[in-house]
Write a protein that holds these residues in place. Structure first.
Motif, PDB file in Angstrom:
ATOM      1  N   VAL A   1       0.862  -1.180   0.000  1.00 39.14           N
ATOM      2  CA  VAL A   1       0.000   0.000   0.000  1.00 39.14           C
ATOM      3  C   VAL A   1       0.897   1.228   0.000  1.00 39.14           C
ATOM      4  CG1 VAL A   1      -1.832   1.232   1.215  1.00 39.14           C
ATOM      5  CG2 VAL A   1      -1.757  -1.277   1.285  1.00 39.14           C
ATOM      6  N   ILE A   2       0.663   2.112  -0.973  1.00 41.77           N
ATOM      7  CA  ILE A   2       1.452   3.335  -1.103  1.00 41.77           C
ATOM      8  C   ILE A   2       0.491   4.511  -0.949  1.00 41.77           C
ATOM      9  CG2 ILE A   2       3.006   4.665  -2.578  1.00 41.77           C
ATOM     10  CD1 ILE A   2       3.869   2.027  -3.863  1.00 41.77           C
ATOM     11  N   PRO A   3       0.381   5.054   0.287  1.00 42.87           N
ATOM     12  CA  PRO A   3      -0.623   6.081   0.552  1.00 42.87           C
ATOM     13  C   PRO A   3      -0.132   7.524   0.421  1.00 42.87           C
ATOM     14  CG  PRO A   3       0.300   5.332   2.611  1.00 42.87           C
ATOM     15  CD  PRO A   3       0.995   4.556   1.502  1.00 42.87           C
ATOM     16  N   HIS A   4       1.028   7.724  -0.155  1.00 50.86           N
ATOM     17  CA  HIS A   4       1.646   9.042  -0.207  1.00 50.86           C
ATOM     18  C   HIS A   4       0.679  10.106  -0.733  1.00 50.86           C
ATOM     19  CE1 HIS A   4       4.823   6.080  -0.256  1.00 50.86           C
ATOM     20  NE2 HIS A   4       5.697   6.999   0.083  1.00 50.86           N
TER      21      HIS A   4
ATOM     22  N   SER B   1       3.612  15.247  -2.995  1.00 52.54           N
ATOM     23  CA  SER B   1       4.377  15.532  -1.783  1.00 52.54           C
ATOM     24  C   SER B   1       5.796  15.003  -1.857  1.00 52.54           C
ATOM     25  CB  SER B   1       3.676  14.943  -0.562  1.00 52.54           C
ATOM     26  OG  SER B   1       3.681  13.539  -0.624  1.00 52.54           O
ATOM     27  N   MET B   2       6.017  14.009  -2.695  1.00 50.22           N
ATOM     28  CA  MET B   2       7.349  13.433  -2.833  1.00 50.22           C
ATOM     29  C   MET B   2       7.348  12.435  -3.966  1.00 50.22           C
ATOM     30  SD  MET B   2       7.648  10.733   0.297  1.00 50.22           S
ATOM     31  CE  MET B   2       9.301  10.336  -0.167  1.00 50.22           C
ATOM     32  N   ILE B   3       8.500  11.973  -4.341  1.00 43.43           N
ATOM     33  CA  ILE B   3       8.594  10.929  -5.360  1.00 43.43           C
ATOM     34  C   ILE B   3       8.363   9.592  -4.675  1.00 43.43           C
ATOM     35  CG2 ILE B   3      10.141   9.801  -6.990  1.00 43.43           C
ATOM     36  CD1 ILE B   3      11.575  12.516  -7.263  1.00 43.43           C
ATOM     37  N   VAL B   4       7.425   8.808  -5.205  1.00 43.43           N
ATOM     38  CA  VAL B   4       7.077   7.538  -4.572  1.00 43.43           C
ATOM     39  C   VAL B   4       7.566   6.334  -5.366  1.00 43.43           C
ATOM     40  CG1 VAL B   4       5.070   8.488  -3.424  1.00 43.43           C
ATOM     41  CG2 VAL B   4       4.807   7.452  -5.665  1.00 43.43           C
ATOM     42  N   THR B   5       8.265   6.565  -6.437  1.00 41.71           N
ATOM     43  CA  THR B   5       8.628   5.451  -7.297  1.00 41.71           C
ATOM     44  C   THR B   5       9.523   4.436  -6.610  1.00 41.71           C
ATOM     45  OG1 THR B   5      10.465   6.727  -8.195  1.00 41.71           O
ATOM     46  CG2 THR B   5       8.400   6.756  -9.431  1.00 41.71           C
ATOM     47  N   GLY B   6      10.366   4.846  -5.696  1.00 41.73           N
ATOM     48  CA  GLY B   6      11.266   3.900  -5.049  1.00 41.73           C
ATOM     49  C   GLY B   6      10.521   2.759  -4.393  1.00 41.73           C
ATOM     50  N   ALA B   7       9.493   3.060  -3.622  1.00 41.51           N
ATOM     51  CA  ALA B   7       8.712   2.021  -2.950  1.00 41.51           C
ATOM     52  C   ALA B   7       8.016   1.124  -3.966  1.00 41.51           C
ATOM     53  CB  ALA B   7       7.688   2.650  -2.013  1.00 41.51           C
ATOM     54  N   ALA B   8       7.443   1.713  -4.996  1.00 40.86           N
ATOM     55  CA  ALA B   8       6.721   0.922  -5.998  1.00 40.86           C
ATOM     56  C   ALA B   8       7.664  -0.024  -6.737  1.00 40.86           C
ATOM     57  CB  ALA B   8       6.017   1.855  -6.979  1.00 40.86           C
ATOM     58  N   PHE B   9       8.813   0.480  -7.145  1.00 36.49           N
ATOM     59  CA  PHE B   9       9.725  -0.359  -7.922  1.00 36.49           C
ATOM     60  C   PHE B   9      10.446  -1.383  -7.053  1.00 36.49           C
ATOM     61  CE2 PHE B   9       8.707   3.056 -10.739  1.00 36.49           C
ATOM     62  CZ  PHE B   9       8.487   2.377 -11.925  1.00 36.49           C
ATOM     63  N   HIS B  10      10.692  -1.059  -5.805  1.00 41.31           N
ATOM     64  CA  HIS B  10      11.239  -2.037  -4.872  1.00 41.31           C
ATOM     65  C   HIS B  10      10.231  -3.178  -4.717  1.00 41.31           C
ATOM     66  CE1 HIS B  10      13.427  -2.650  -0.743  1.00 41.31           C
ATOM     67  NE2 HIS B  10      13.333  -3.768  -1.418  1.00 41.31           N
TER      68      HIS B  10
ATOM     69  N   ASN C   1       2.031  -6.956  -5.678  1.00 45.66           N
ATOM     70  CA  ASN C   1       1.033  -6.112  -6.315  1.00 45.66           C
ATOM     71  C   ASN C   1       1.013  -4.777  -5.580  1.00 45.66           C
ATOM     72  OD1 ASN C   1      -0.892  -8.005  -8.202  1.00 45.66           O
ATOM     73  ND2 ASN C   1       0.051  -9.174  -6.560  1.00 45.66           N
ATOM     74  N   LEU C   2       0.459  -3.745  -6.199  1.00 47.25           N
ATOM     75  CA  LEU C   2       0.481  -2.399  -5.630  1.00 47.25           C
ATOM     76  C   LEU C   2      -0.921  -1.828  -5.505  1.00 47.25           C
ATOM     77  CD1 LEU C   2       3.354  -1.012  -7.885  1.00 47.25           C
ATOM     78  CD2 LEU C   2       3.577  -1.879  -5.550  1.00 47.25           C
ATOM     79  N   VAL C   3      -1.172  -1.162  -4.392  1.00 52.35           N
ATOM     80  CA  VAL C   3      -2.392  -0.391  -4.183  1.00 52.35           C
ATOM     81  C   VAL C   3      -1.919   1.014  -3.818  1.00 52.35           C
ATOM     82  CG1 VAL C   3      -4.497  -0.143  -2.827  1.00 52.35           C
ATOM     83  CG2 VAL C   3      -3.672  -2.427  -3.405  1.00 52.35           C
ATOM     84  N   ILE C   4      -2.207   1.976  -4.711  1.00 52.13           N
ATOM     85  CA  ILE C   4      -1.586   3.302  -4.624  1.00 52.13           C
ATOM     86  C   ILE C   4      -2.659   4.384  -4.500  1.00 52.13           C
ATOM     87  CG2 ILE C   4       0.007   4.905  -5.749  1.00 52.13           C
ATOM     88  CD1 ILE C   4       0.902   2.499  -7.513  1.00 52.13           C
ATOM     89  N   ASN C   5      -2.421   5.338  -3.588  1.00 51.10           N
ATOM     90  CA  ASN C   5      -3.321   6.475  -3.441  1.00 51.10           C
ATOM     91  C   ASN C   5      -3.435   7.214  -4.779  1.00 51.10           C
ATOM     92  OD1 ASN C   5      -4.931   8.468  -2.329  1.00 51.10           O
ATOM     93  ND2 ASN C   5      -3.240   9.545  -1.360  1.00 51.10           N
ATOM     94  N   GLU C   6      -4.652   7.575  -5.136  1.00 54.76           N
ATOM     95  CA  GLU C   6      -4.913   8.225  -6.422  1.00 54.76           C
ATOM     96  C   GLU C   6      -4.086   9.498  -6.584  1.00 54.76           C
ATOM     97  OE1 GLU C   6      -8.846  10.222  -7.617  1.00 54.76           O
ATOM     98  OE2 GLU C   6      -9.046   8.104  -8.190  1.00 54.76           O
ATOM     99  N   SER C   7      -3.375   9.547  -7.717  1.00 58.39           N
ATOM    100  CA  SER C   7      -2.489  10.672  -8.011  1.00 58.39           C
ATOM    101  C   SER C   7      -2.091  10.577  -9.477  1.00 58.39           C
ATOM    102  CB  SER C   7      -1.228  10.594  -7.138  1.00 58.39           C
ATOM    103  OG  SER C   7      -0.490   9.417  -7.440  1.00 58.39           O
TER     104      SER C   7
ATOM    105  N   PRO D   1      -0.103  -3.838 -14.836  1.00 53.80           N
ATOM    106  CA  PRO D   1      -1.437  -4.400 -14.581  1.00 53.80           C
ATOM    107  C   PRO D   1      -1.645  -4.920 -13.153  1.00 53.80           C
ATOM    108  CG  PRO D   1      -0.136  -5.908 -15.911  1.00 53.80           C
ATOM    109  CD  PRO D   1       0.661  -4.637 -15.796  1.00 53.80           C
ATOM    110  N   PHE D   2      -0.615  -4.945 -12.370  1.00 58.56           N
ATOM    111  CA  PHE D   2      -0.718  -5.376 -10.972  1.00 58.56           C
ATOM    112  C   PHE D   2      -0.864  -4.177 -10.041  1.00 58.56           C
ATOM    113  CE2 PHE D   2       3.588  -5.439 -12.633  1.00 58.56           C
ATOM    114  CZ  PHE D   2       4.200  -4.459 -11.855  1.00 58.56           C
ATOM    115  N   SER D   3      -1.159  -3.009 -10.599  1.00 62.87           N
ATOM    116  CA  SER D   3      -1.352  -1.780  -9.816  1.00 62.87           C
ATOM    117  C   SER D   3      -2.826  -1.426  -9.764  1.00 62.87           C
ATOM    118  CB  SER D   3      -0.601  -0.609 -10.446  1.00 62.87           C
ATOM    119  OG  SER D   3       0.779  -0.853 -10.483  1.00 62.87           O
ATOM    120  N   SER D   4      -3.266  -0.997  -8.595  1.00 61.44           N
ATOM    121  CA  SER D   4      -4.626  -0.481  -8.408  1.00 61.44           C
ATOM    122  C   SER D   4      -4.511   0.892  -7.780  1.00 61.44           C
ATOM    123  CB  SER D   4      -5.433  -1.379  -7.470  1.00 61.44           C
ATOM    124  OG  SER D   4      -5.533  -2.683  -7.985  1.00 61.44           O
TER     125      SER D   4
END
Length: 194
Positions: free
Chosen positions: A104-107, A111-120, A127-133, A144-147
């Protein structure tokens, strides 16, 4: 002229070595990892997190006011949240990411670059669940594994997230973000500026 350079992955992996089975009967494992700061959006996430779904949080908070606020939300809402408020070594973090089904990436947007967490995470098959942005809108078109969620549909997204097998996540990530593609993209940037 603008260029897009793919983000490199964090590990070299062989998807054949990883478990391809999804256990439909087990509860999905959700994980947040990273330093706990105001701009990470954890308070907003926890205000809307489904009370019937477990969330594990790995990351240190150096702000006692924020820590108390987070603990207060967890307690008041009686959430099923386990928070290891510590700095976690890379080895333990990698193990936790690999065991999780979804990161879960709720950034908070912009506010900041969030790619590090997603790519790690995708490097380890999560799979990824990311705050809408803008970032999440781009991610769901490429991976396709991102929501993507917002605070009004979070429960629905969490309960209905479609999981890809870890090996499928890793193969897709490697196809999109291979070292060769990263090198070619950087070469194109450098050649266009010379």
């Amino acid at each position: 002229m603008s260029h897009v350079v793919p983000h490199p992955l964090y590990l070299n992996f062989n998807s054949d070595q990883h478990d391809n089975n999804l256990d439909e009967d087990k509860d999905k494992e959700f994980l947040y990892f990273g330093q706990v700061r105001e701009n990470k959006g954890l308070c907003q996430l926890l205000e809307c997190w489904p009370t019937d779904t477990k969330l594990t949080m790995l990351g240190a908070c150096n702000d006692s006011v924020l820590e108390n606020r987070i603990r207060g939300i967890i307690s008041f809402r009686n959430l099923n949240v386990i928070w290891d408020n510590i700095f976690v070594s890379k080895g333990l973090l990698d193990e936790a990411i690999y065991k999780a089904d979804c990161i879960v990436i709720p950034h908070v947007d912009k506010s900041m670059i969030v790619t590090g967490a997603a790519f790690h995470a995708m490097s380890l098959g999560a799979n990824l669940v990311i705050n809408e942005s803008d970032f999440s809108n781009w991610m769901i078109t490429v991976y396709p594994f991102s929501s993507s969620y917002n605070y009004s549909n979070l429960t629905e997204i969490i309960h209905n997230v479609n999981l890809l097998k870890k090996s499928d996540v890793m193969v897709h990530a490697k196809n999109v973000n291979s070292d060769d593609k990263v090198k070619r993209a950087w070469k194109s940037v450098f050649l266009s500026t010379s």
